[in-house]
Scaffold this motif. Structure first.
Motif, PDB file in Angstrom:
ATOM      1  N   GLU A  92      -9.959  19.071  -8.867  1.00  0.00           N
ATOM      2  CA  GLU A  92     -11.279  18.590  -8.446  1.00  0.00           C
ATOM      3  C   GLU A  92     -11.330  17.062  -8.489  1.00  0.00           C
ATOM      4  O   GLU A  92     -11.877  16.432  -7.589  1.00  0.00           O
ATOM      5  CB  GLU A  92     -12.371  19.197  -9.328  1.00  0.00           C
ATOM      6  N   ASN A  95      -9.264  15.871  -5.587  1.00  0.00           N
ATOM      7  CA  ASN A  95      -9.995  16.129  -4.346  1.00  0.00           C
ATOM      8  C   ASN A  95     -11.104  15.091  -4.155  1.00  0.00           C
ATOM      9  O   ASN A  95     -11.313  14.572  -3.051  1.00  0.00           O
ATOM     10  CB  ASN A  95     -10.568  17.541  -4.366  1.00  0.00           C
ATOM     11  N   GLN A  96     -11.802  14.770  -5.231  1.00  0.00           N
ATOM     12  CA  GLN A  96     -12.853  13.764  -5.157  1.00  0.00           C
ATOM     13  C   GLN A  96     -12.252  12.397  -4.807  1.00  0.00           C
ATOM     14  O   GLN A  96     -12.806  11.666  -3.978  1.00  0.00           O
ATOM     15  CB  GLN A  96     -13.582  13.693  -6.500  1.00  0.00           C
ATOM     16  N   LEU A  98      -9.499  11.868  -3.094  1.00  0.00           N
ATOM     17  CA  LEU A  98      -9.089  11.900  -1.687  1.00  0.00           C
ATOM     18  C   LEU A  98     -10.292  11.761  -0.748  1.00  0.00           C
ATOM     19  O   LEU A  98     -10.204  11.093   0.284  1.00  0.00           O
ATOM     20  CB  LEU A  98      -8.317  13.186  -1.390  1.00  0.00           C
ATOM     21  N   ARG A  99     -11.411  12.376  -1.098  1.00  0.00           N
ATOM     22  CA  ARG A  99     -12.625  12.228  -0.286  1.00  0.00           C
ATOM     23  C   ARG A  99     -13.101  10.781  -0.267  1.00  0.00           C
ATOM     24  O   ARG A  99     -13.467  10.240   0.783  1.00  0.00           O
ATOM     25  CB  ARG A  99     -13.738  13.141  -0.814  1.00  0.00           C
ATOM     26  N   LEU A 100     -13.090  10.153  -1.438  1.00  0.00           N
ATOM     27  CA  LEU A 100     -13.497   8.748  -1.510  1.00  0.00           C
ATOM     28  C   LEU A 100     -12.534   7.854  -0.724  1.00  0.00           C
ATOM     29  O   LEU A 100     -12.966   6.911  -0.045  1.00  0.00           O
ATOM     30  CB  LEU A 100     -13.556   8.285  -2.969  1.00  0.00           C
ATOM     31  N   GLN A 101     -11.253   8.148  -0.787  1.00  0.00           N
ATOM     32  CA  GLN A 101     -10.262   7.380  -0.066  1.00  0.00           C
ATOM     33  C   GLN A 101     -10.471   7.524   1.450  1.00  0.00           C
ATOM     34  O   GLN A 101     -10.442   6.528   2.191  1.00  0.00           O
ATOM     35  CB  GLN A 101      -8.859   7.852  -0.442  1.00  0.00           C
ATOM     36  N   ALA A 102     -10.719   8.743   1.915  1.00  0.00           N
ATOM     37  CA  ALA A 102     -10.965   8.970   3.342  1.00  0.00           C
ATOM     38  C   ALA A 102     -12.236   8.257   3.795  1.00  0.00           C
ATOM     39  O   ALA A 102     -12.283   7.654   4.880  1.00  0.00           O
ATOM     40  CB  ALA A 102     -11.066  10.469   3.619  1.00  0.00           C
ATOM     41  N   GLU A 103     -13.252   8.283   2.945  1.00  0.00           N
ATOM     42  CA  GLU A 103     -14.506   7.587   3.277  1.00  0.00           C
ATOM     43  C   GLU A 103     -14.279   6.078   3.341  1.00  0.00           C
ATOM     44  O   GLU A 103     -14.816   5.389   4.231  1.00  0.00           O
ATOM     45  CB  GLU A 103     -15.558   7.931   2.220  1.00  0.00           C
ATOM     46  N   GLN A 106     -12.573   5.273   6.639  1.00  0.00           N
ATOM     47  CA  GLN A 106     -13.552   5.351   7.736  1.00  0.00           C
ATOM     48  C   GLN A 106     -14.420   4.096   7.776  1.00  0.00           C
ATOM     49  O   GLN A 106     -14.695   3.542   8.839  1.00  0.00           O
ATOM     50  CB  GLN A 106     -14.439   6.592   7.585  1.00  0.00           C
TER      51      GLN A 106
END
Length: 131
Positions: A92, A95-96, A98-103, A106
């Motif tokens: 988790e 995953n969090q 990776l989400r922050l990295q993708a954001e 962007q």
């Protein structure tokens, strides 16, 4: 006299003390012999009979009811569940991240498109221009 008491007296005479104790307790637990008969005939006080009964249960019956390997597997299962919970918590967090990295990527791309007026993000279904 009770036939079971005669058998118990035979064990007592053979001086197999350990076997004699187990036979006394088994006869008592099966209610073949009364505690008062054991006390009168064999000279085993009620206190001693209770102690033998506890030891019999702890040493002979309890291992049959709860095998050692079953207890170990239960501990292993608990450890396995704890390990899985730790892995899930780590996943988790990852995953969090990776989400922050993708954001963040962007956001960087949007800022670059606005400042430099360069189309970086491809539109879906767009084809490459032929040169």
């Amino acid at each position: 006299m009770n036939t079971y008491l005669n058998d118990l007296l035979g064990y007592k005479k053979k001086k197999t003390r350990h076997l004699f104790r187990w036979k006394v307790v088994e006869a008592y637990r099966a209610e073949r012999v009364q505690a008062s008969e054991l006390e009168e005939t064999l000279g085993i006080p009620m206190r001693e009979l209770r102690r033998l009964n506890r030891n019999y249960f702890r040493l002979r019956l309890l291992p049959l009811l709860q095998p050692k390997n079953r207890r170990k597997t239960m501990k292993r299962d608990a450890d396995y569940v704890k390990t899985l919970e730790r892995k899930l918590a780590d996943m988790e967090k990852e995953n969090q991240f990776l989400r922050l990295q993708a954001e963040a990527y962007q956001t960087v791309i949007q800022i670059a498109e606005e400042q430099f007026n360069i189309p970086i993000v491809k539109k879906p279904g767009a084809r490459r221009p032929k040169n």
